[in-house]
Design an enzyme around this catalytic site. Structure first.
Site, mmCIF file in Angstrom:
data_model
loop_
_atom_site.group_PDB
_atom_site.id
_atom_site.type_symbol
_atom_site.label_atom_id
_atom_site.label_comp_id
_atom_site.label_asym_id
_atom_site.label_seq_id
_atom_site.Cartn_x
_atom_site.Cartn_y
_atom_site.Cartn_z
ATOM 1 N N HIS A 63 -7.106 6.510 34.230
ATOM 2 C CA HIS A 63 -7.030 5.322 33.579
ATOM 3 C C HIS A 63 -5.465 4.566 34.250
ATOM 4 O O HIS A 63 -5.041 5.503 34.604
ATOM 5 C CB HIS A 63 -6.562 5.232 32.019
ATOM 6 C CG HIS A 63 -6.219 6.089 31.646
ATOM 7 N ND1 HIS A 63 -6.310 7.621 32.483
ATOM 8 C CD2 HIS A 63 -4.516 6.270 30.545
ATOM 9 C CE1 HIS A 63 -4.838 8.993 31.623
ATOM 10 N NE2 HIS A 63 -4.177 7.540 30.462
ATOM 11 N N HIS A 65 -2.154 3.546 32.856
ATOM 12 C CA HIS A 65 -1.674 4.294 31.683
ATOM 13 C C HIS A 65 -0.739 4.625 32.836
ATOM 14 O O HIS A 65 -0.642 5.599 33.995
ATOM 15 C CB HIS A 65 -0.939 5.094 31.050
ATOM 16 C CG HIS A 65 -1.551 4.326 29.722
ATOM 17 N ND1 HIS A 65 -2.323 5.275 28.493
ATOM 18 C CD2 HIS A 65 -1.698 3.152 29.263
ATOM 19 C CE1 HIS A 65 -2.142 4.484 26.935
ATOM 20 N NE2 HIS A 65 -2.239 3.402 27.906
ATOM 21 N N ASP A 67 1.939 7.624 32.977
ATOM 22 C CA ASP A 67 2.153 8.451 32.918
ATOM 23 C C ASP A 67 1.088 9.049 34.960
ATOM 24 O O ASP A 67 1.396 10.024 35.413
ATOM 25 C CB ASP A 67 2.145 9.093 32.691
ATOM 26 C CG ASP A 67 1.405 9.193 31.368
ATOM 27 O OD1 ASP A 67 0.658 8.385 31.710
ATOM 28 O OD2 ASP A 67 0.800 10.332 30.889
ATOM 29 N N HIS A 68 0.175 8.139 34.438
ATOM 30 C CA HIS A 68 -1.635 8.643 35.685
ATOM 31 C C HIS A 68 -1.137 7.370 37.278
ATOM 32 O O HIS A 68 -2.659 7.885 37.672
ATOM 33 C CB HIS A 68 -2.379 8.284 34.990
ATOM 34 C CG HIS A 68 -2.619 8.622 33.881
ATOM 35 N ND1 HIS A 68 -3.478 10.207 33.295
ATOM 36 C CD2 HIS A 68 -1.902 9.713 32.574
ATOM 37 C CE1 HIS A 68 -2.310 11.453 33.142
ATOM 38 N NE2 HIS A 68 -2.228 10.854 31.916
ATOM 39 N N HIS A 141 -10.054 7.016 24.688
ATOM 40 C CA HIS A 141 -8.864 6.420 24.502
ATOM 41 C C HIS A 141 -8.442 5.225 24.197
ATOM 42 O O HIS A 141 -9.559 4.285 24.401
ATOM 43 C CB HIS A 141 -8.469 7.128 26.668
ATOM 44 C CG HIS A 141 -6.255 6.814 26.206
ATOM 45 N ND1 HIS A 141 -5.604 7.690 25.733
ATOM 46 C CD2 HIS A 141 -5.504 6.458 27.206
ATOM 47 C CE1 HIS A 141 -4.868 8.203 26.021
ATOM 48 N NE2 HIS A 141 -4.422 7.019 26.843
ATOM 49 N N ASP A 204 -6.195 11.785 29.741
ATOM 50 C CA ASP A 204 -6.234 11.553 28.342
ATOM 51 C C ASP A 204 -7.276 10.799 27.247
ATOM 52 O O ASP A 204 -8.210 10.185 27.970
ATOM 53 C CB ASP A 204 -5.499 10.176 28.239
ATOM 54 C CG ASP A 204 -4.206 10.563 28.786
ATOM 55 O OD1 ASP A 204 -3.271 12.166 29.885
ATOM 56 O OD2 ASP A 204 -2.902 9.573 29.010
#
Length: 301
Positions: A63, A65, A67-68, A141, A204
């Site tokens: 996904h 976000h 941090d990914h 999520h 997540d």
């Protein structure tokens, strides 16, 4: 000899810490490398872990976000700078196409390597490698998120005692494997079923059917464990799992080796994740991931 191992590049959720980089993981599967969720700093972590851009054949993003995915820009540019000699496929939620485009072309660089965009919009198989099928399942999520599963087709293992009993040796072993029969002896007479290996990557998400489908019968499950059990309400509110929830999902799915990762910066003692996972009833092999760790996949059952 084939190499199948999981290389941990980063394990922090949301923000990096002094000891944990943003997410980033490489699965070595025979001669291929699959990079999962390259967060900020992944390119440097690759250097520290001995992972080269040439090792990457696929990039799988769960996904969008930060941090990914914020490391995508650097990784893609490094692939081109190093003139990787093979195309690289990229899988990611189709709903995040605008984010992928921005990261791919965040700055100017010379494109030298074909990057095959293969966005994901539904559950099911998305690619086939030489020895695996790559599948996705939708997760739960706040933004659209998909988990990934790699499945090796089932095969057969030759049984030396049966080969000897039927007088099959030398080149004839390969022949019966290829043709399925040698004279009056069938392949089934001299072999036994060998289940293919199964690996899943779940980031997540709350508990949902997608988690169960991805984890089912896995030799190795890499799964987020952002919160400890006492913060389950926070986990649910923000679309995450606790250590106990992840462990129970692995237990119920028959997972052989559980790898917990994606830890909130609020926790400083990683052993507590292991304690809670064991308290939840998971009895298989268990790893609490740390940056730069290498985890071999279990031998075939």
């Amino acid at each position: 000899m084939s190499v199948r191992e999981f290389v941990v590049l980063g394990t922090a959720s949301q923000v990096p810490t002094r000891h944990r980089n943003h997410n980033g993981y490489l699965l070595r599967w025979d001669g291929e490398g699959i990079l999962f969720d390259p967060g900020e700093g992944t390119q440097r972590q690759m250097l520290r872990a001995g992972v080269a851009a040439h090792d990457i054949n696929r990039i799988c993003v769960t996904h969008f976000h930060g941090d990914h995915s914020l490391g995508l820009a650097g990784v893609i540019q490094r692939i081109n700078l190093d003139q990787v000699p093979h195309p690289v496929a990229a899988h990611y939620p189709a709903s995040g196409q605008k984010f992928f485009d921005r990261l791919r072309y965040a700055t100017a660089y010379r494109e030298t390597v074909p990057l095959l965009e293969e966005p994901v919009s539904e559950d099911g198989p998305v690619a086939r490698g030489a020895s695996y099928v790559l599948e996705t399942r939708r997760l739960s999520h706040p933004v659209e998120s998909f988990g990934y599963r790699i499945t090796e087709p089932d095969g057969r293992r030759m049984v030396p005692e049966q080969l000897a009993r039927h007088g099959i040796k030398g080149p004839d072993v390969g022949r019966i494997q290829r043709e399925g029969r040698l004279g009056g002896v069938t392949l089934e007479d001299v072999s036994e079923p060998r289940p293919g290996q199964r690996f899943a990557f779940v980031m997540d998400t709350r508990l949902c059917p997608g988690v169960d489908d991805l984890a089912d019968g896995c030799d190795m499950l890499v799964i987020e464990s952002t919160f400890l059990d006492e913060d389950e309400r926070l986990a649910t509110d923000h679309g995450h799992l606790t250590a106990g929830q992840a462990a129970r999902a692995a237990r119920d799915a028959g997972v052989r080796h559980l790898v917990l990762t994606h830890f909130s910066q609020r926790y400083t003692d990683p052993t507590e994740f292991e304690r809670q996972a064991r308290a939840a009833g998971f009895e298989g092999e268990l790893t609490v991931a740390a940056d730069l760790m290498r985890v071999p996949l279990p031998k075939r059952g």
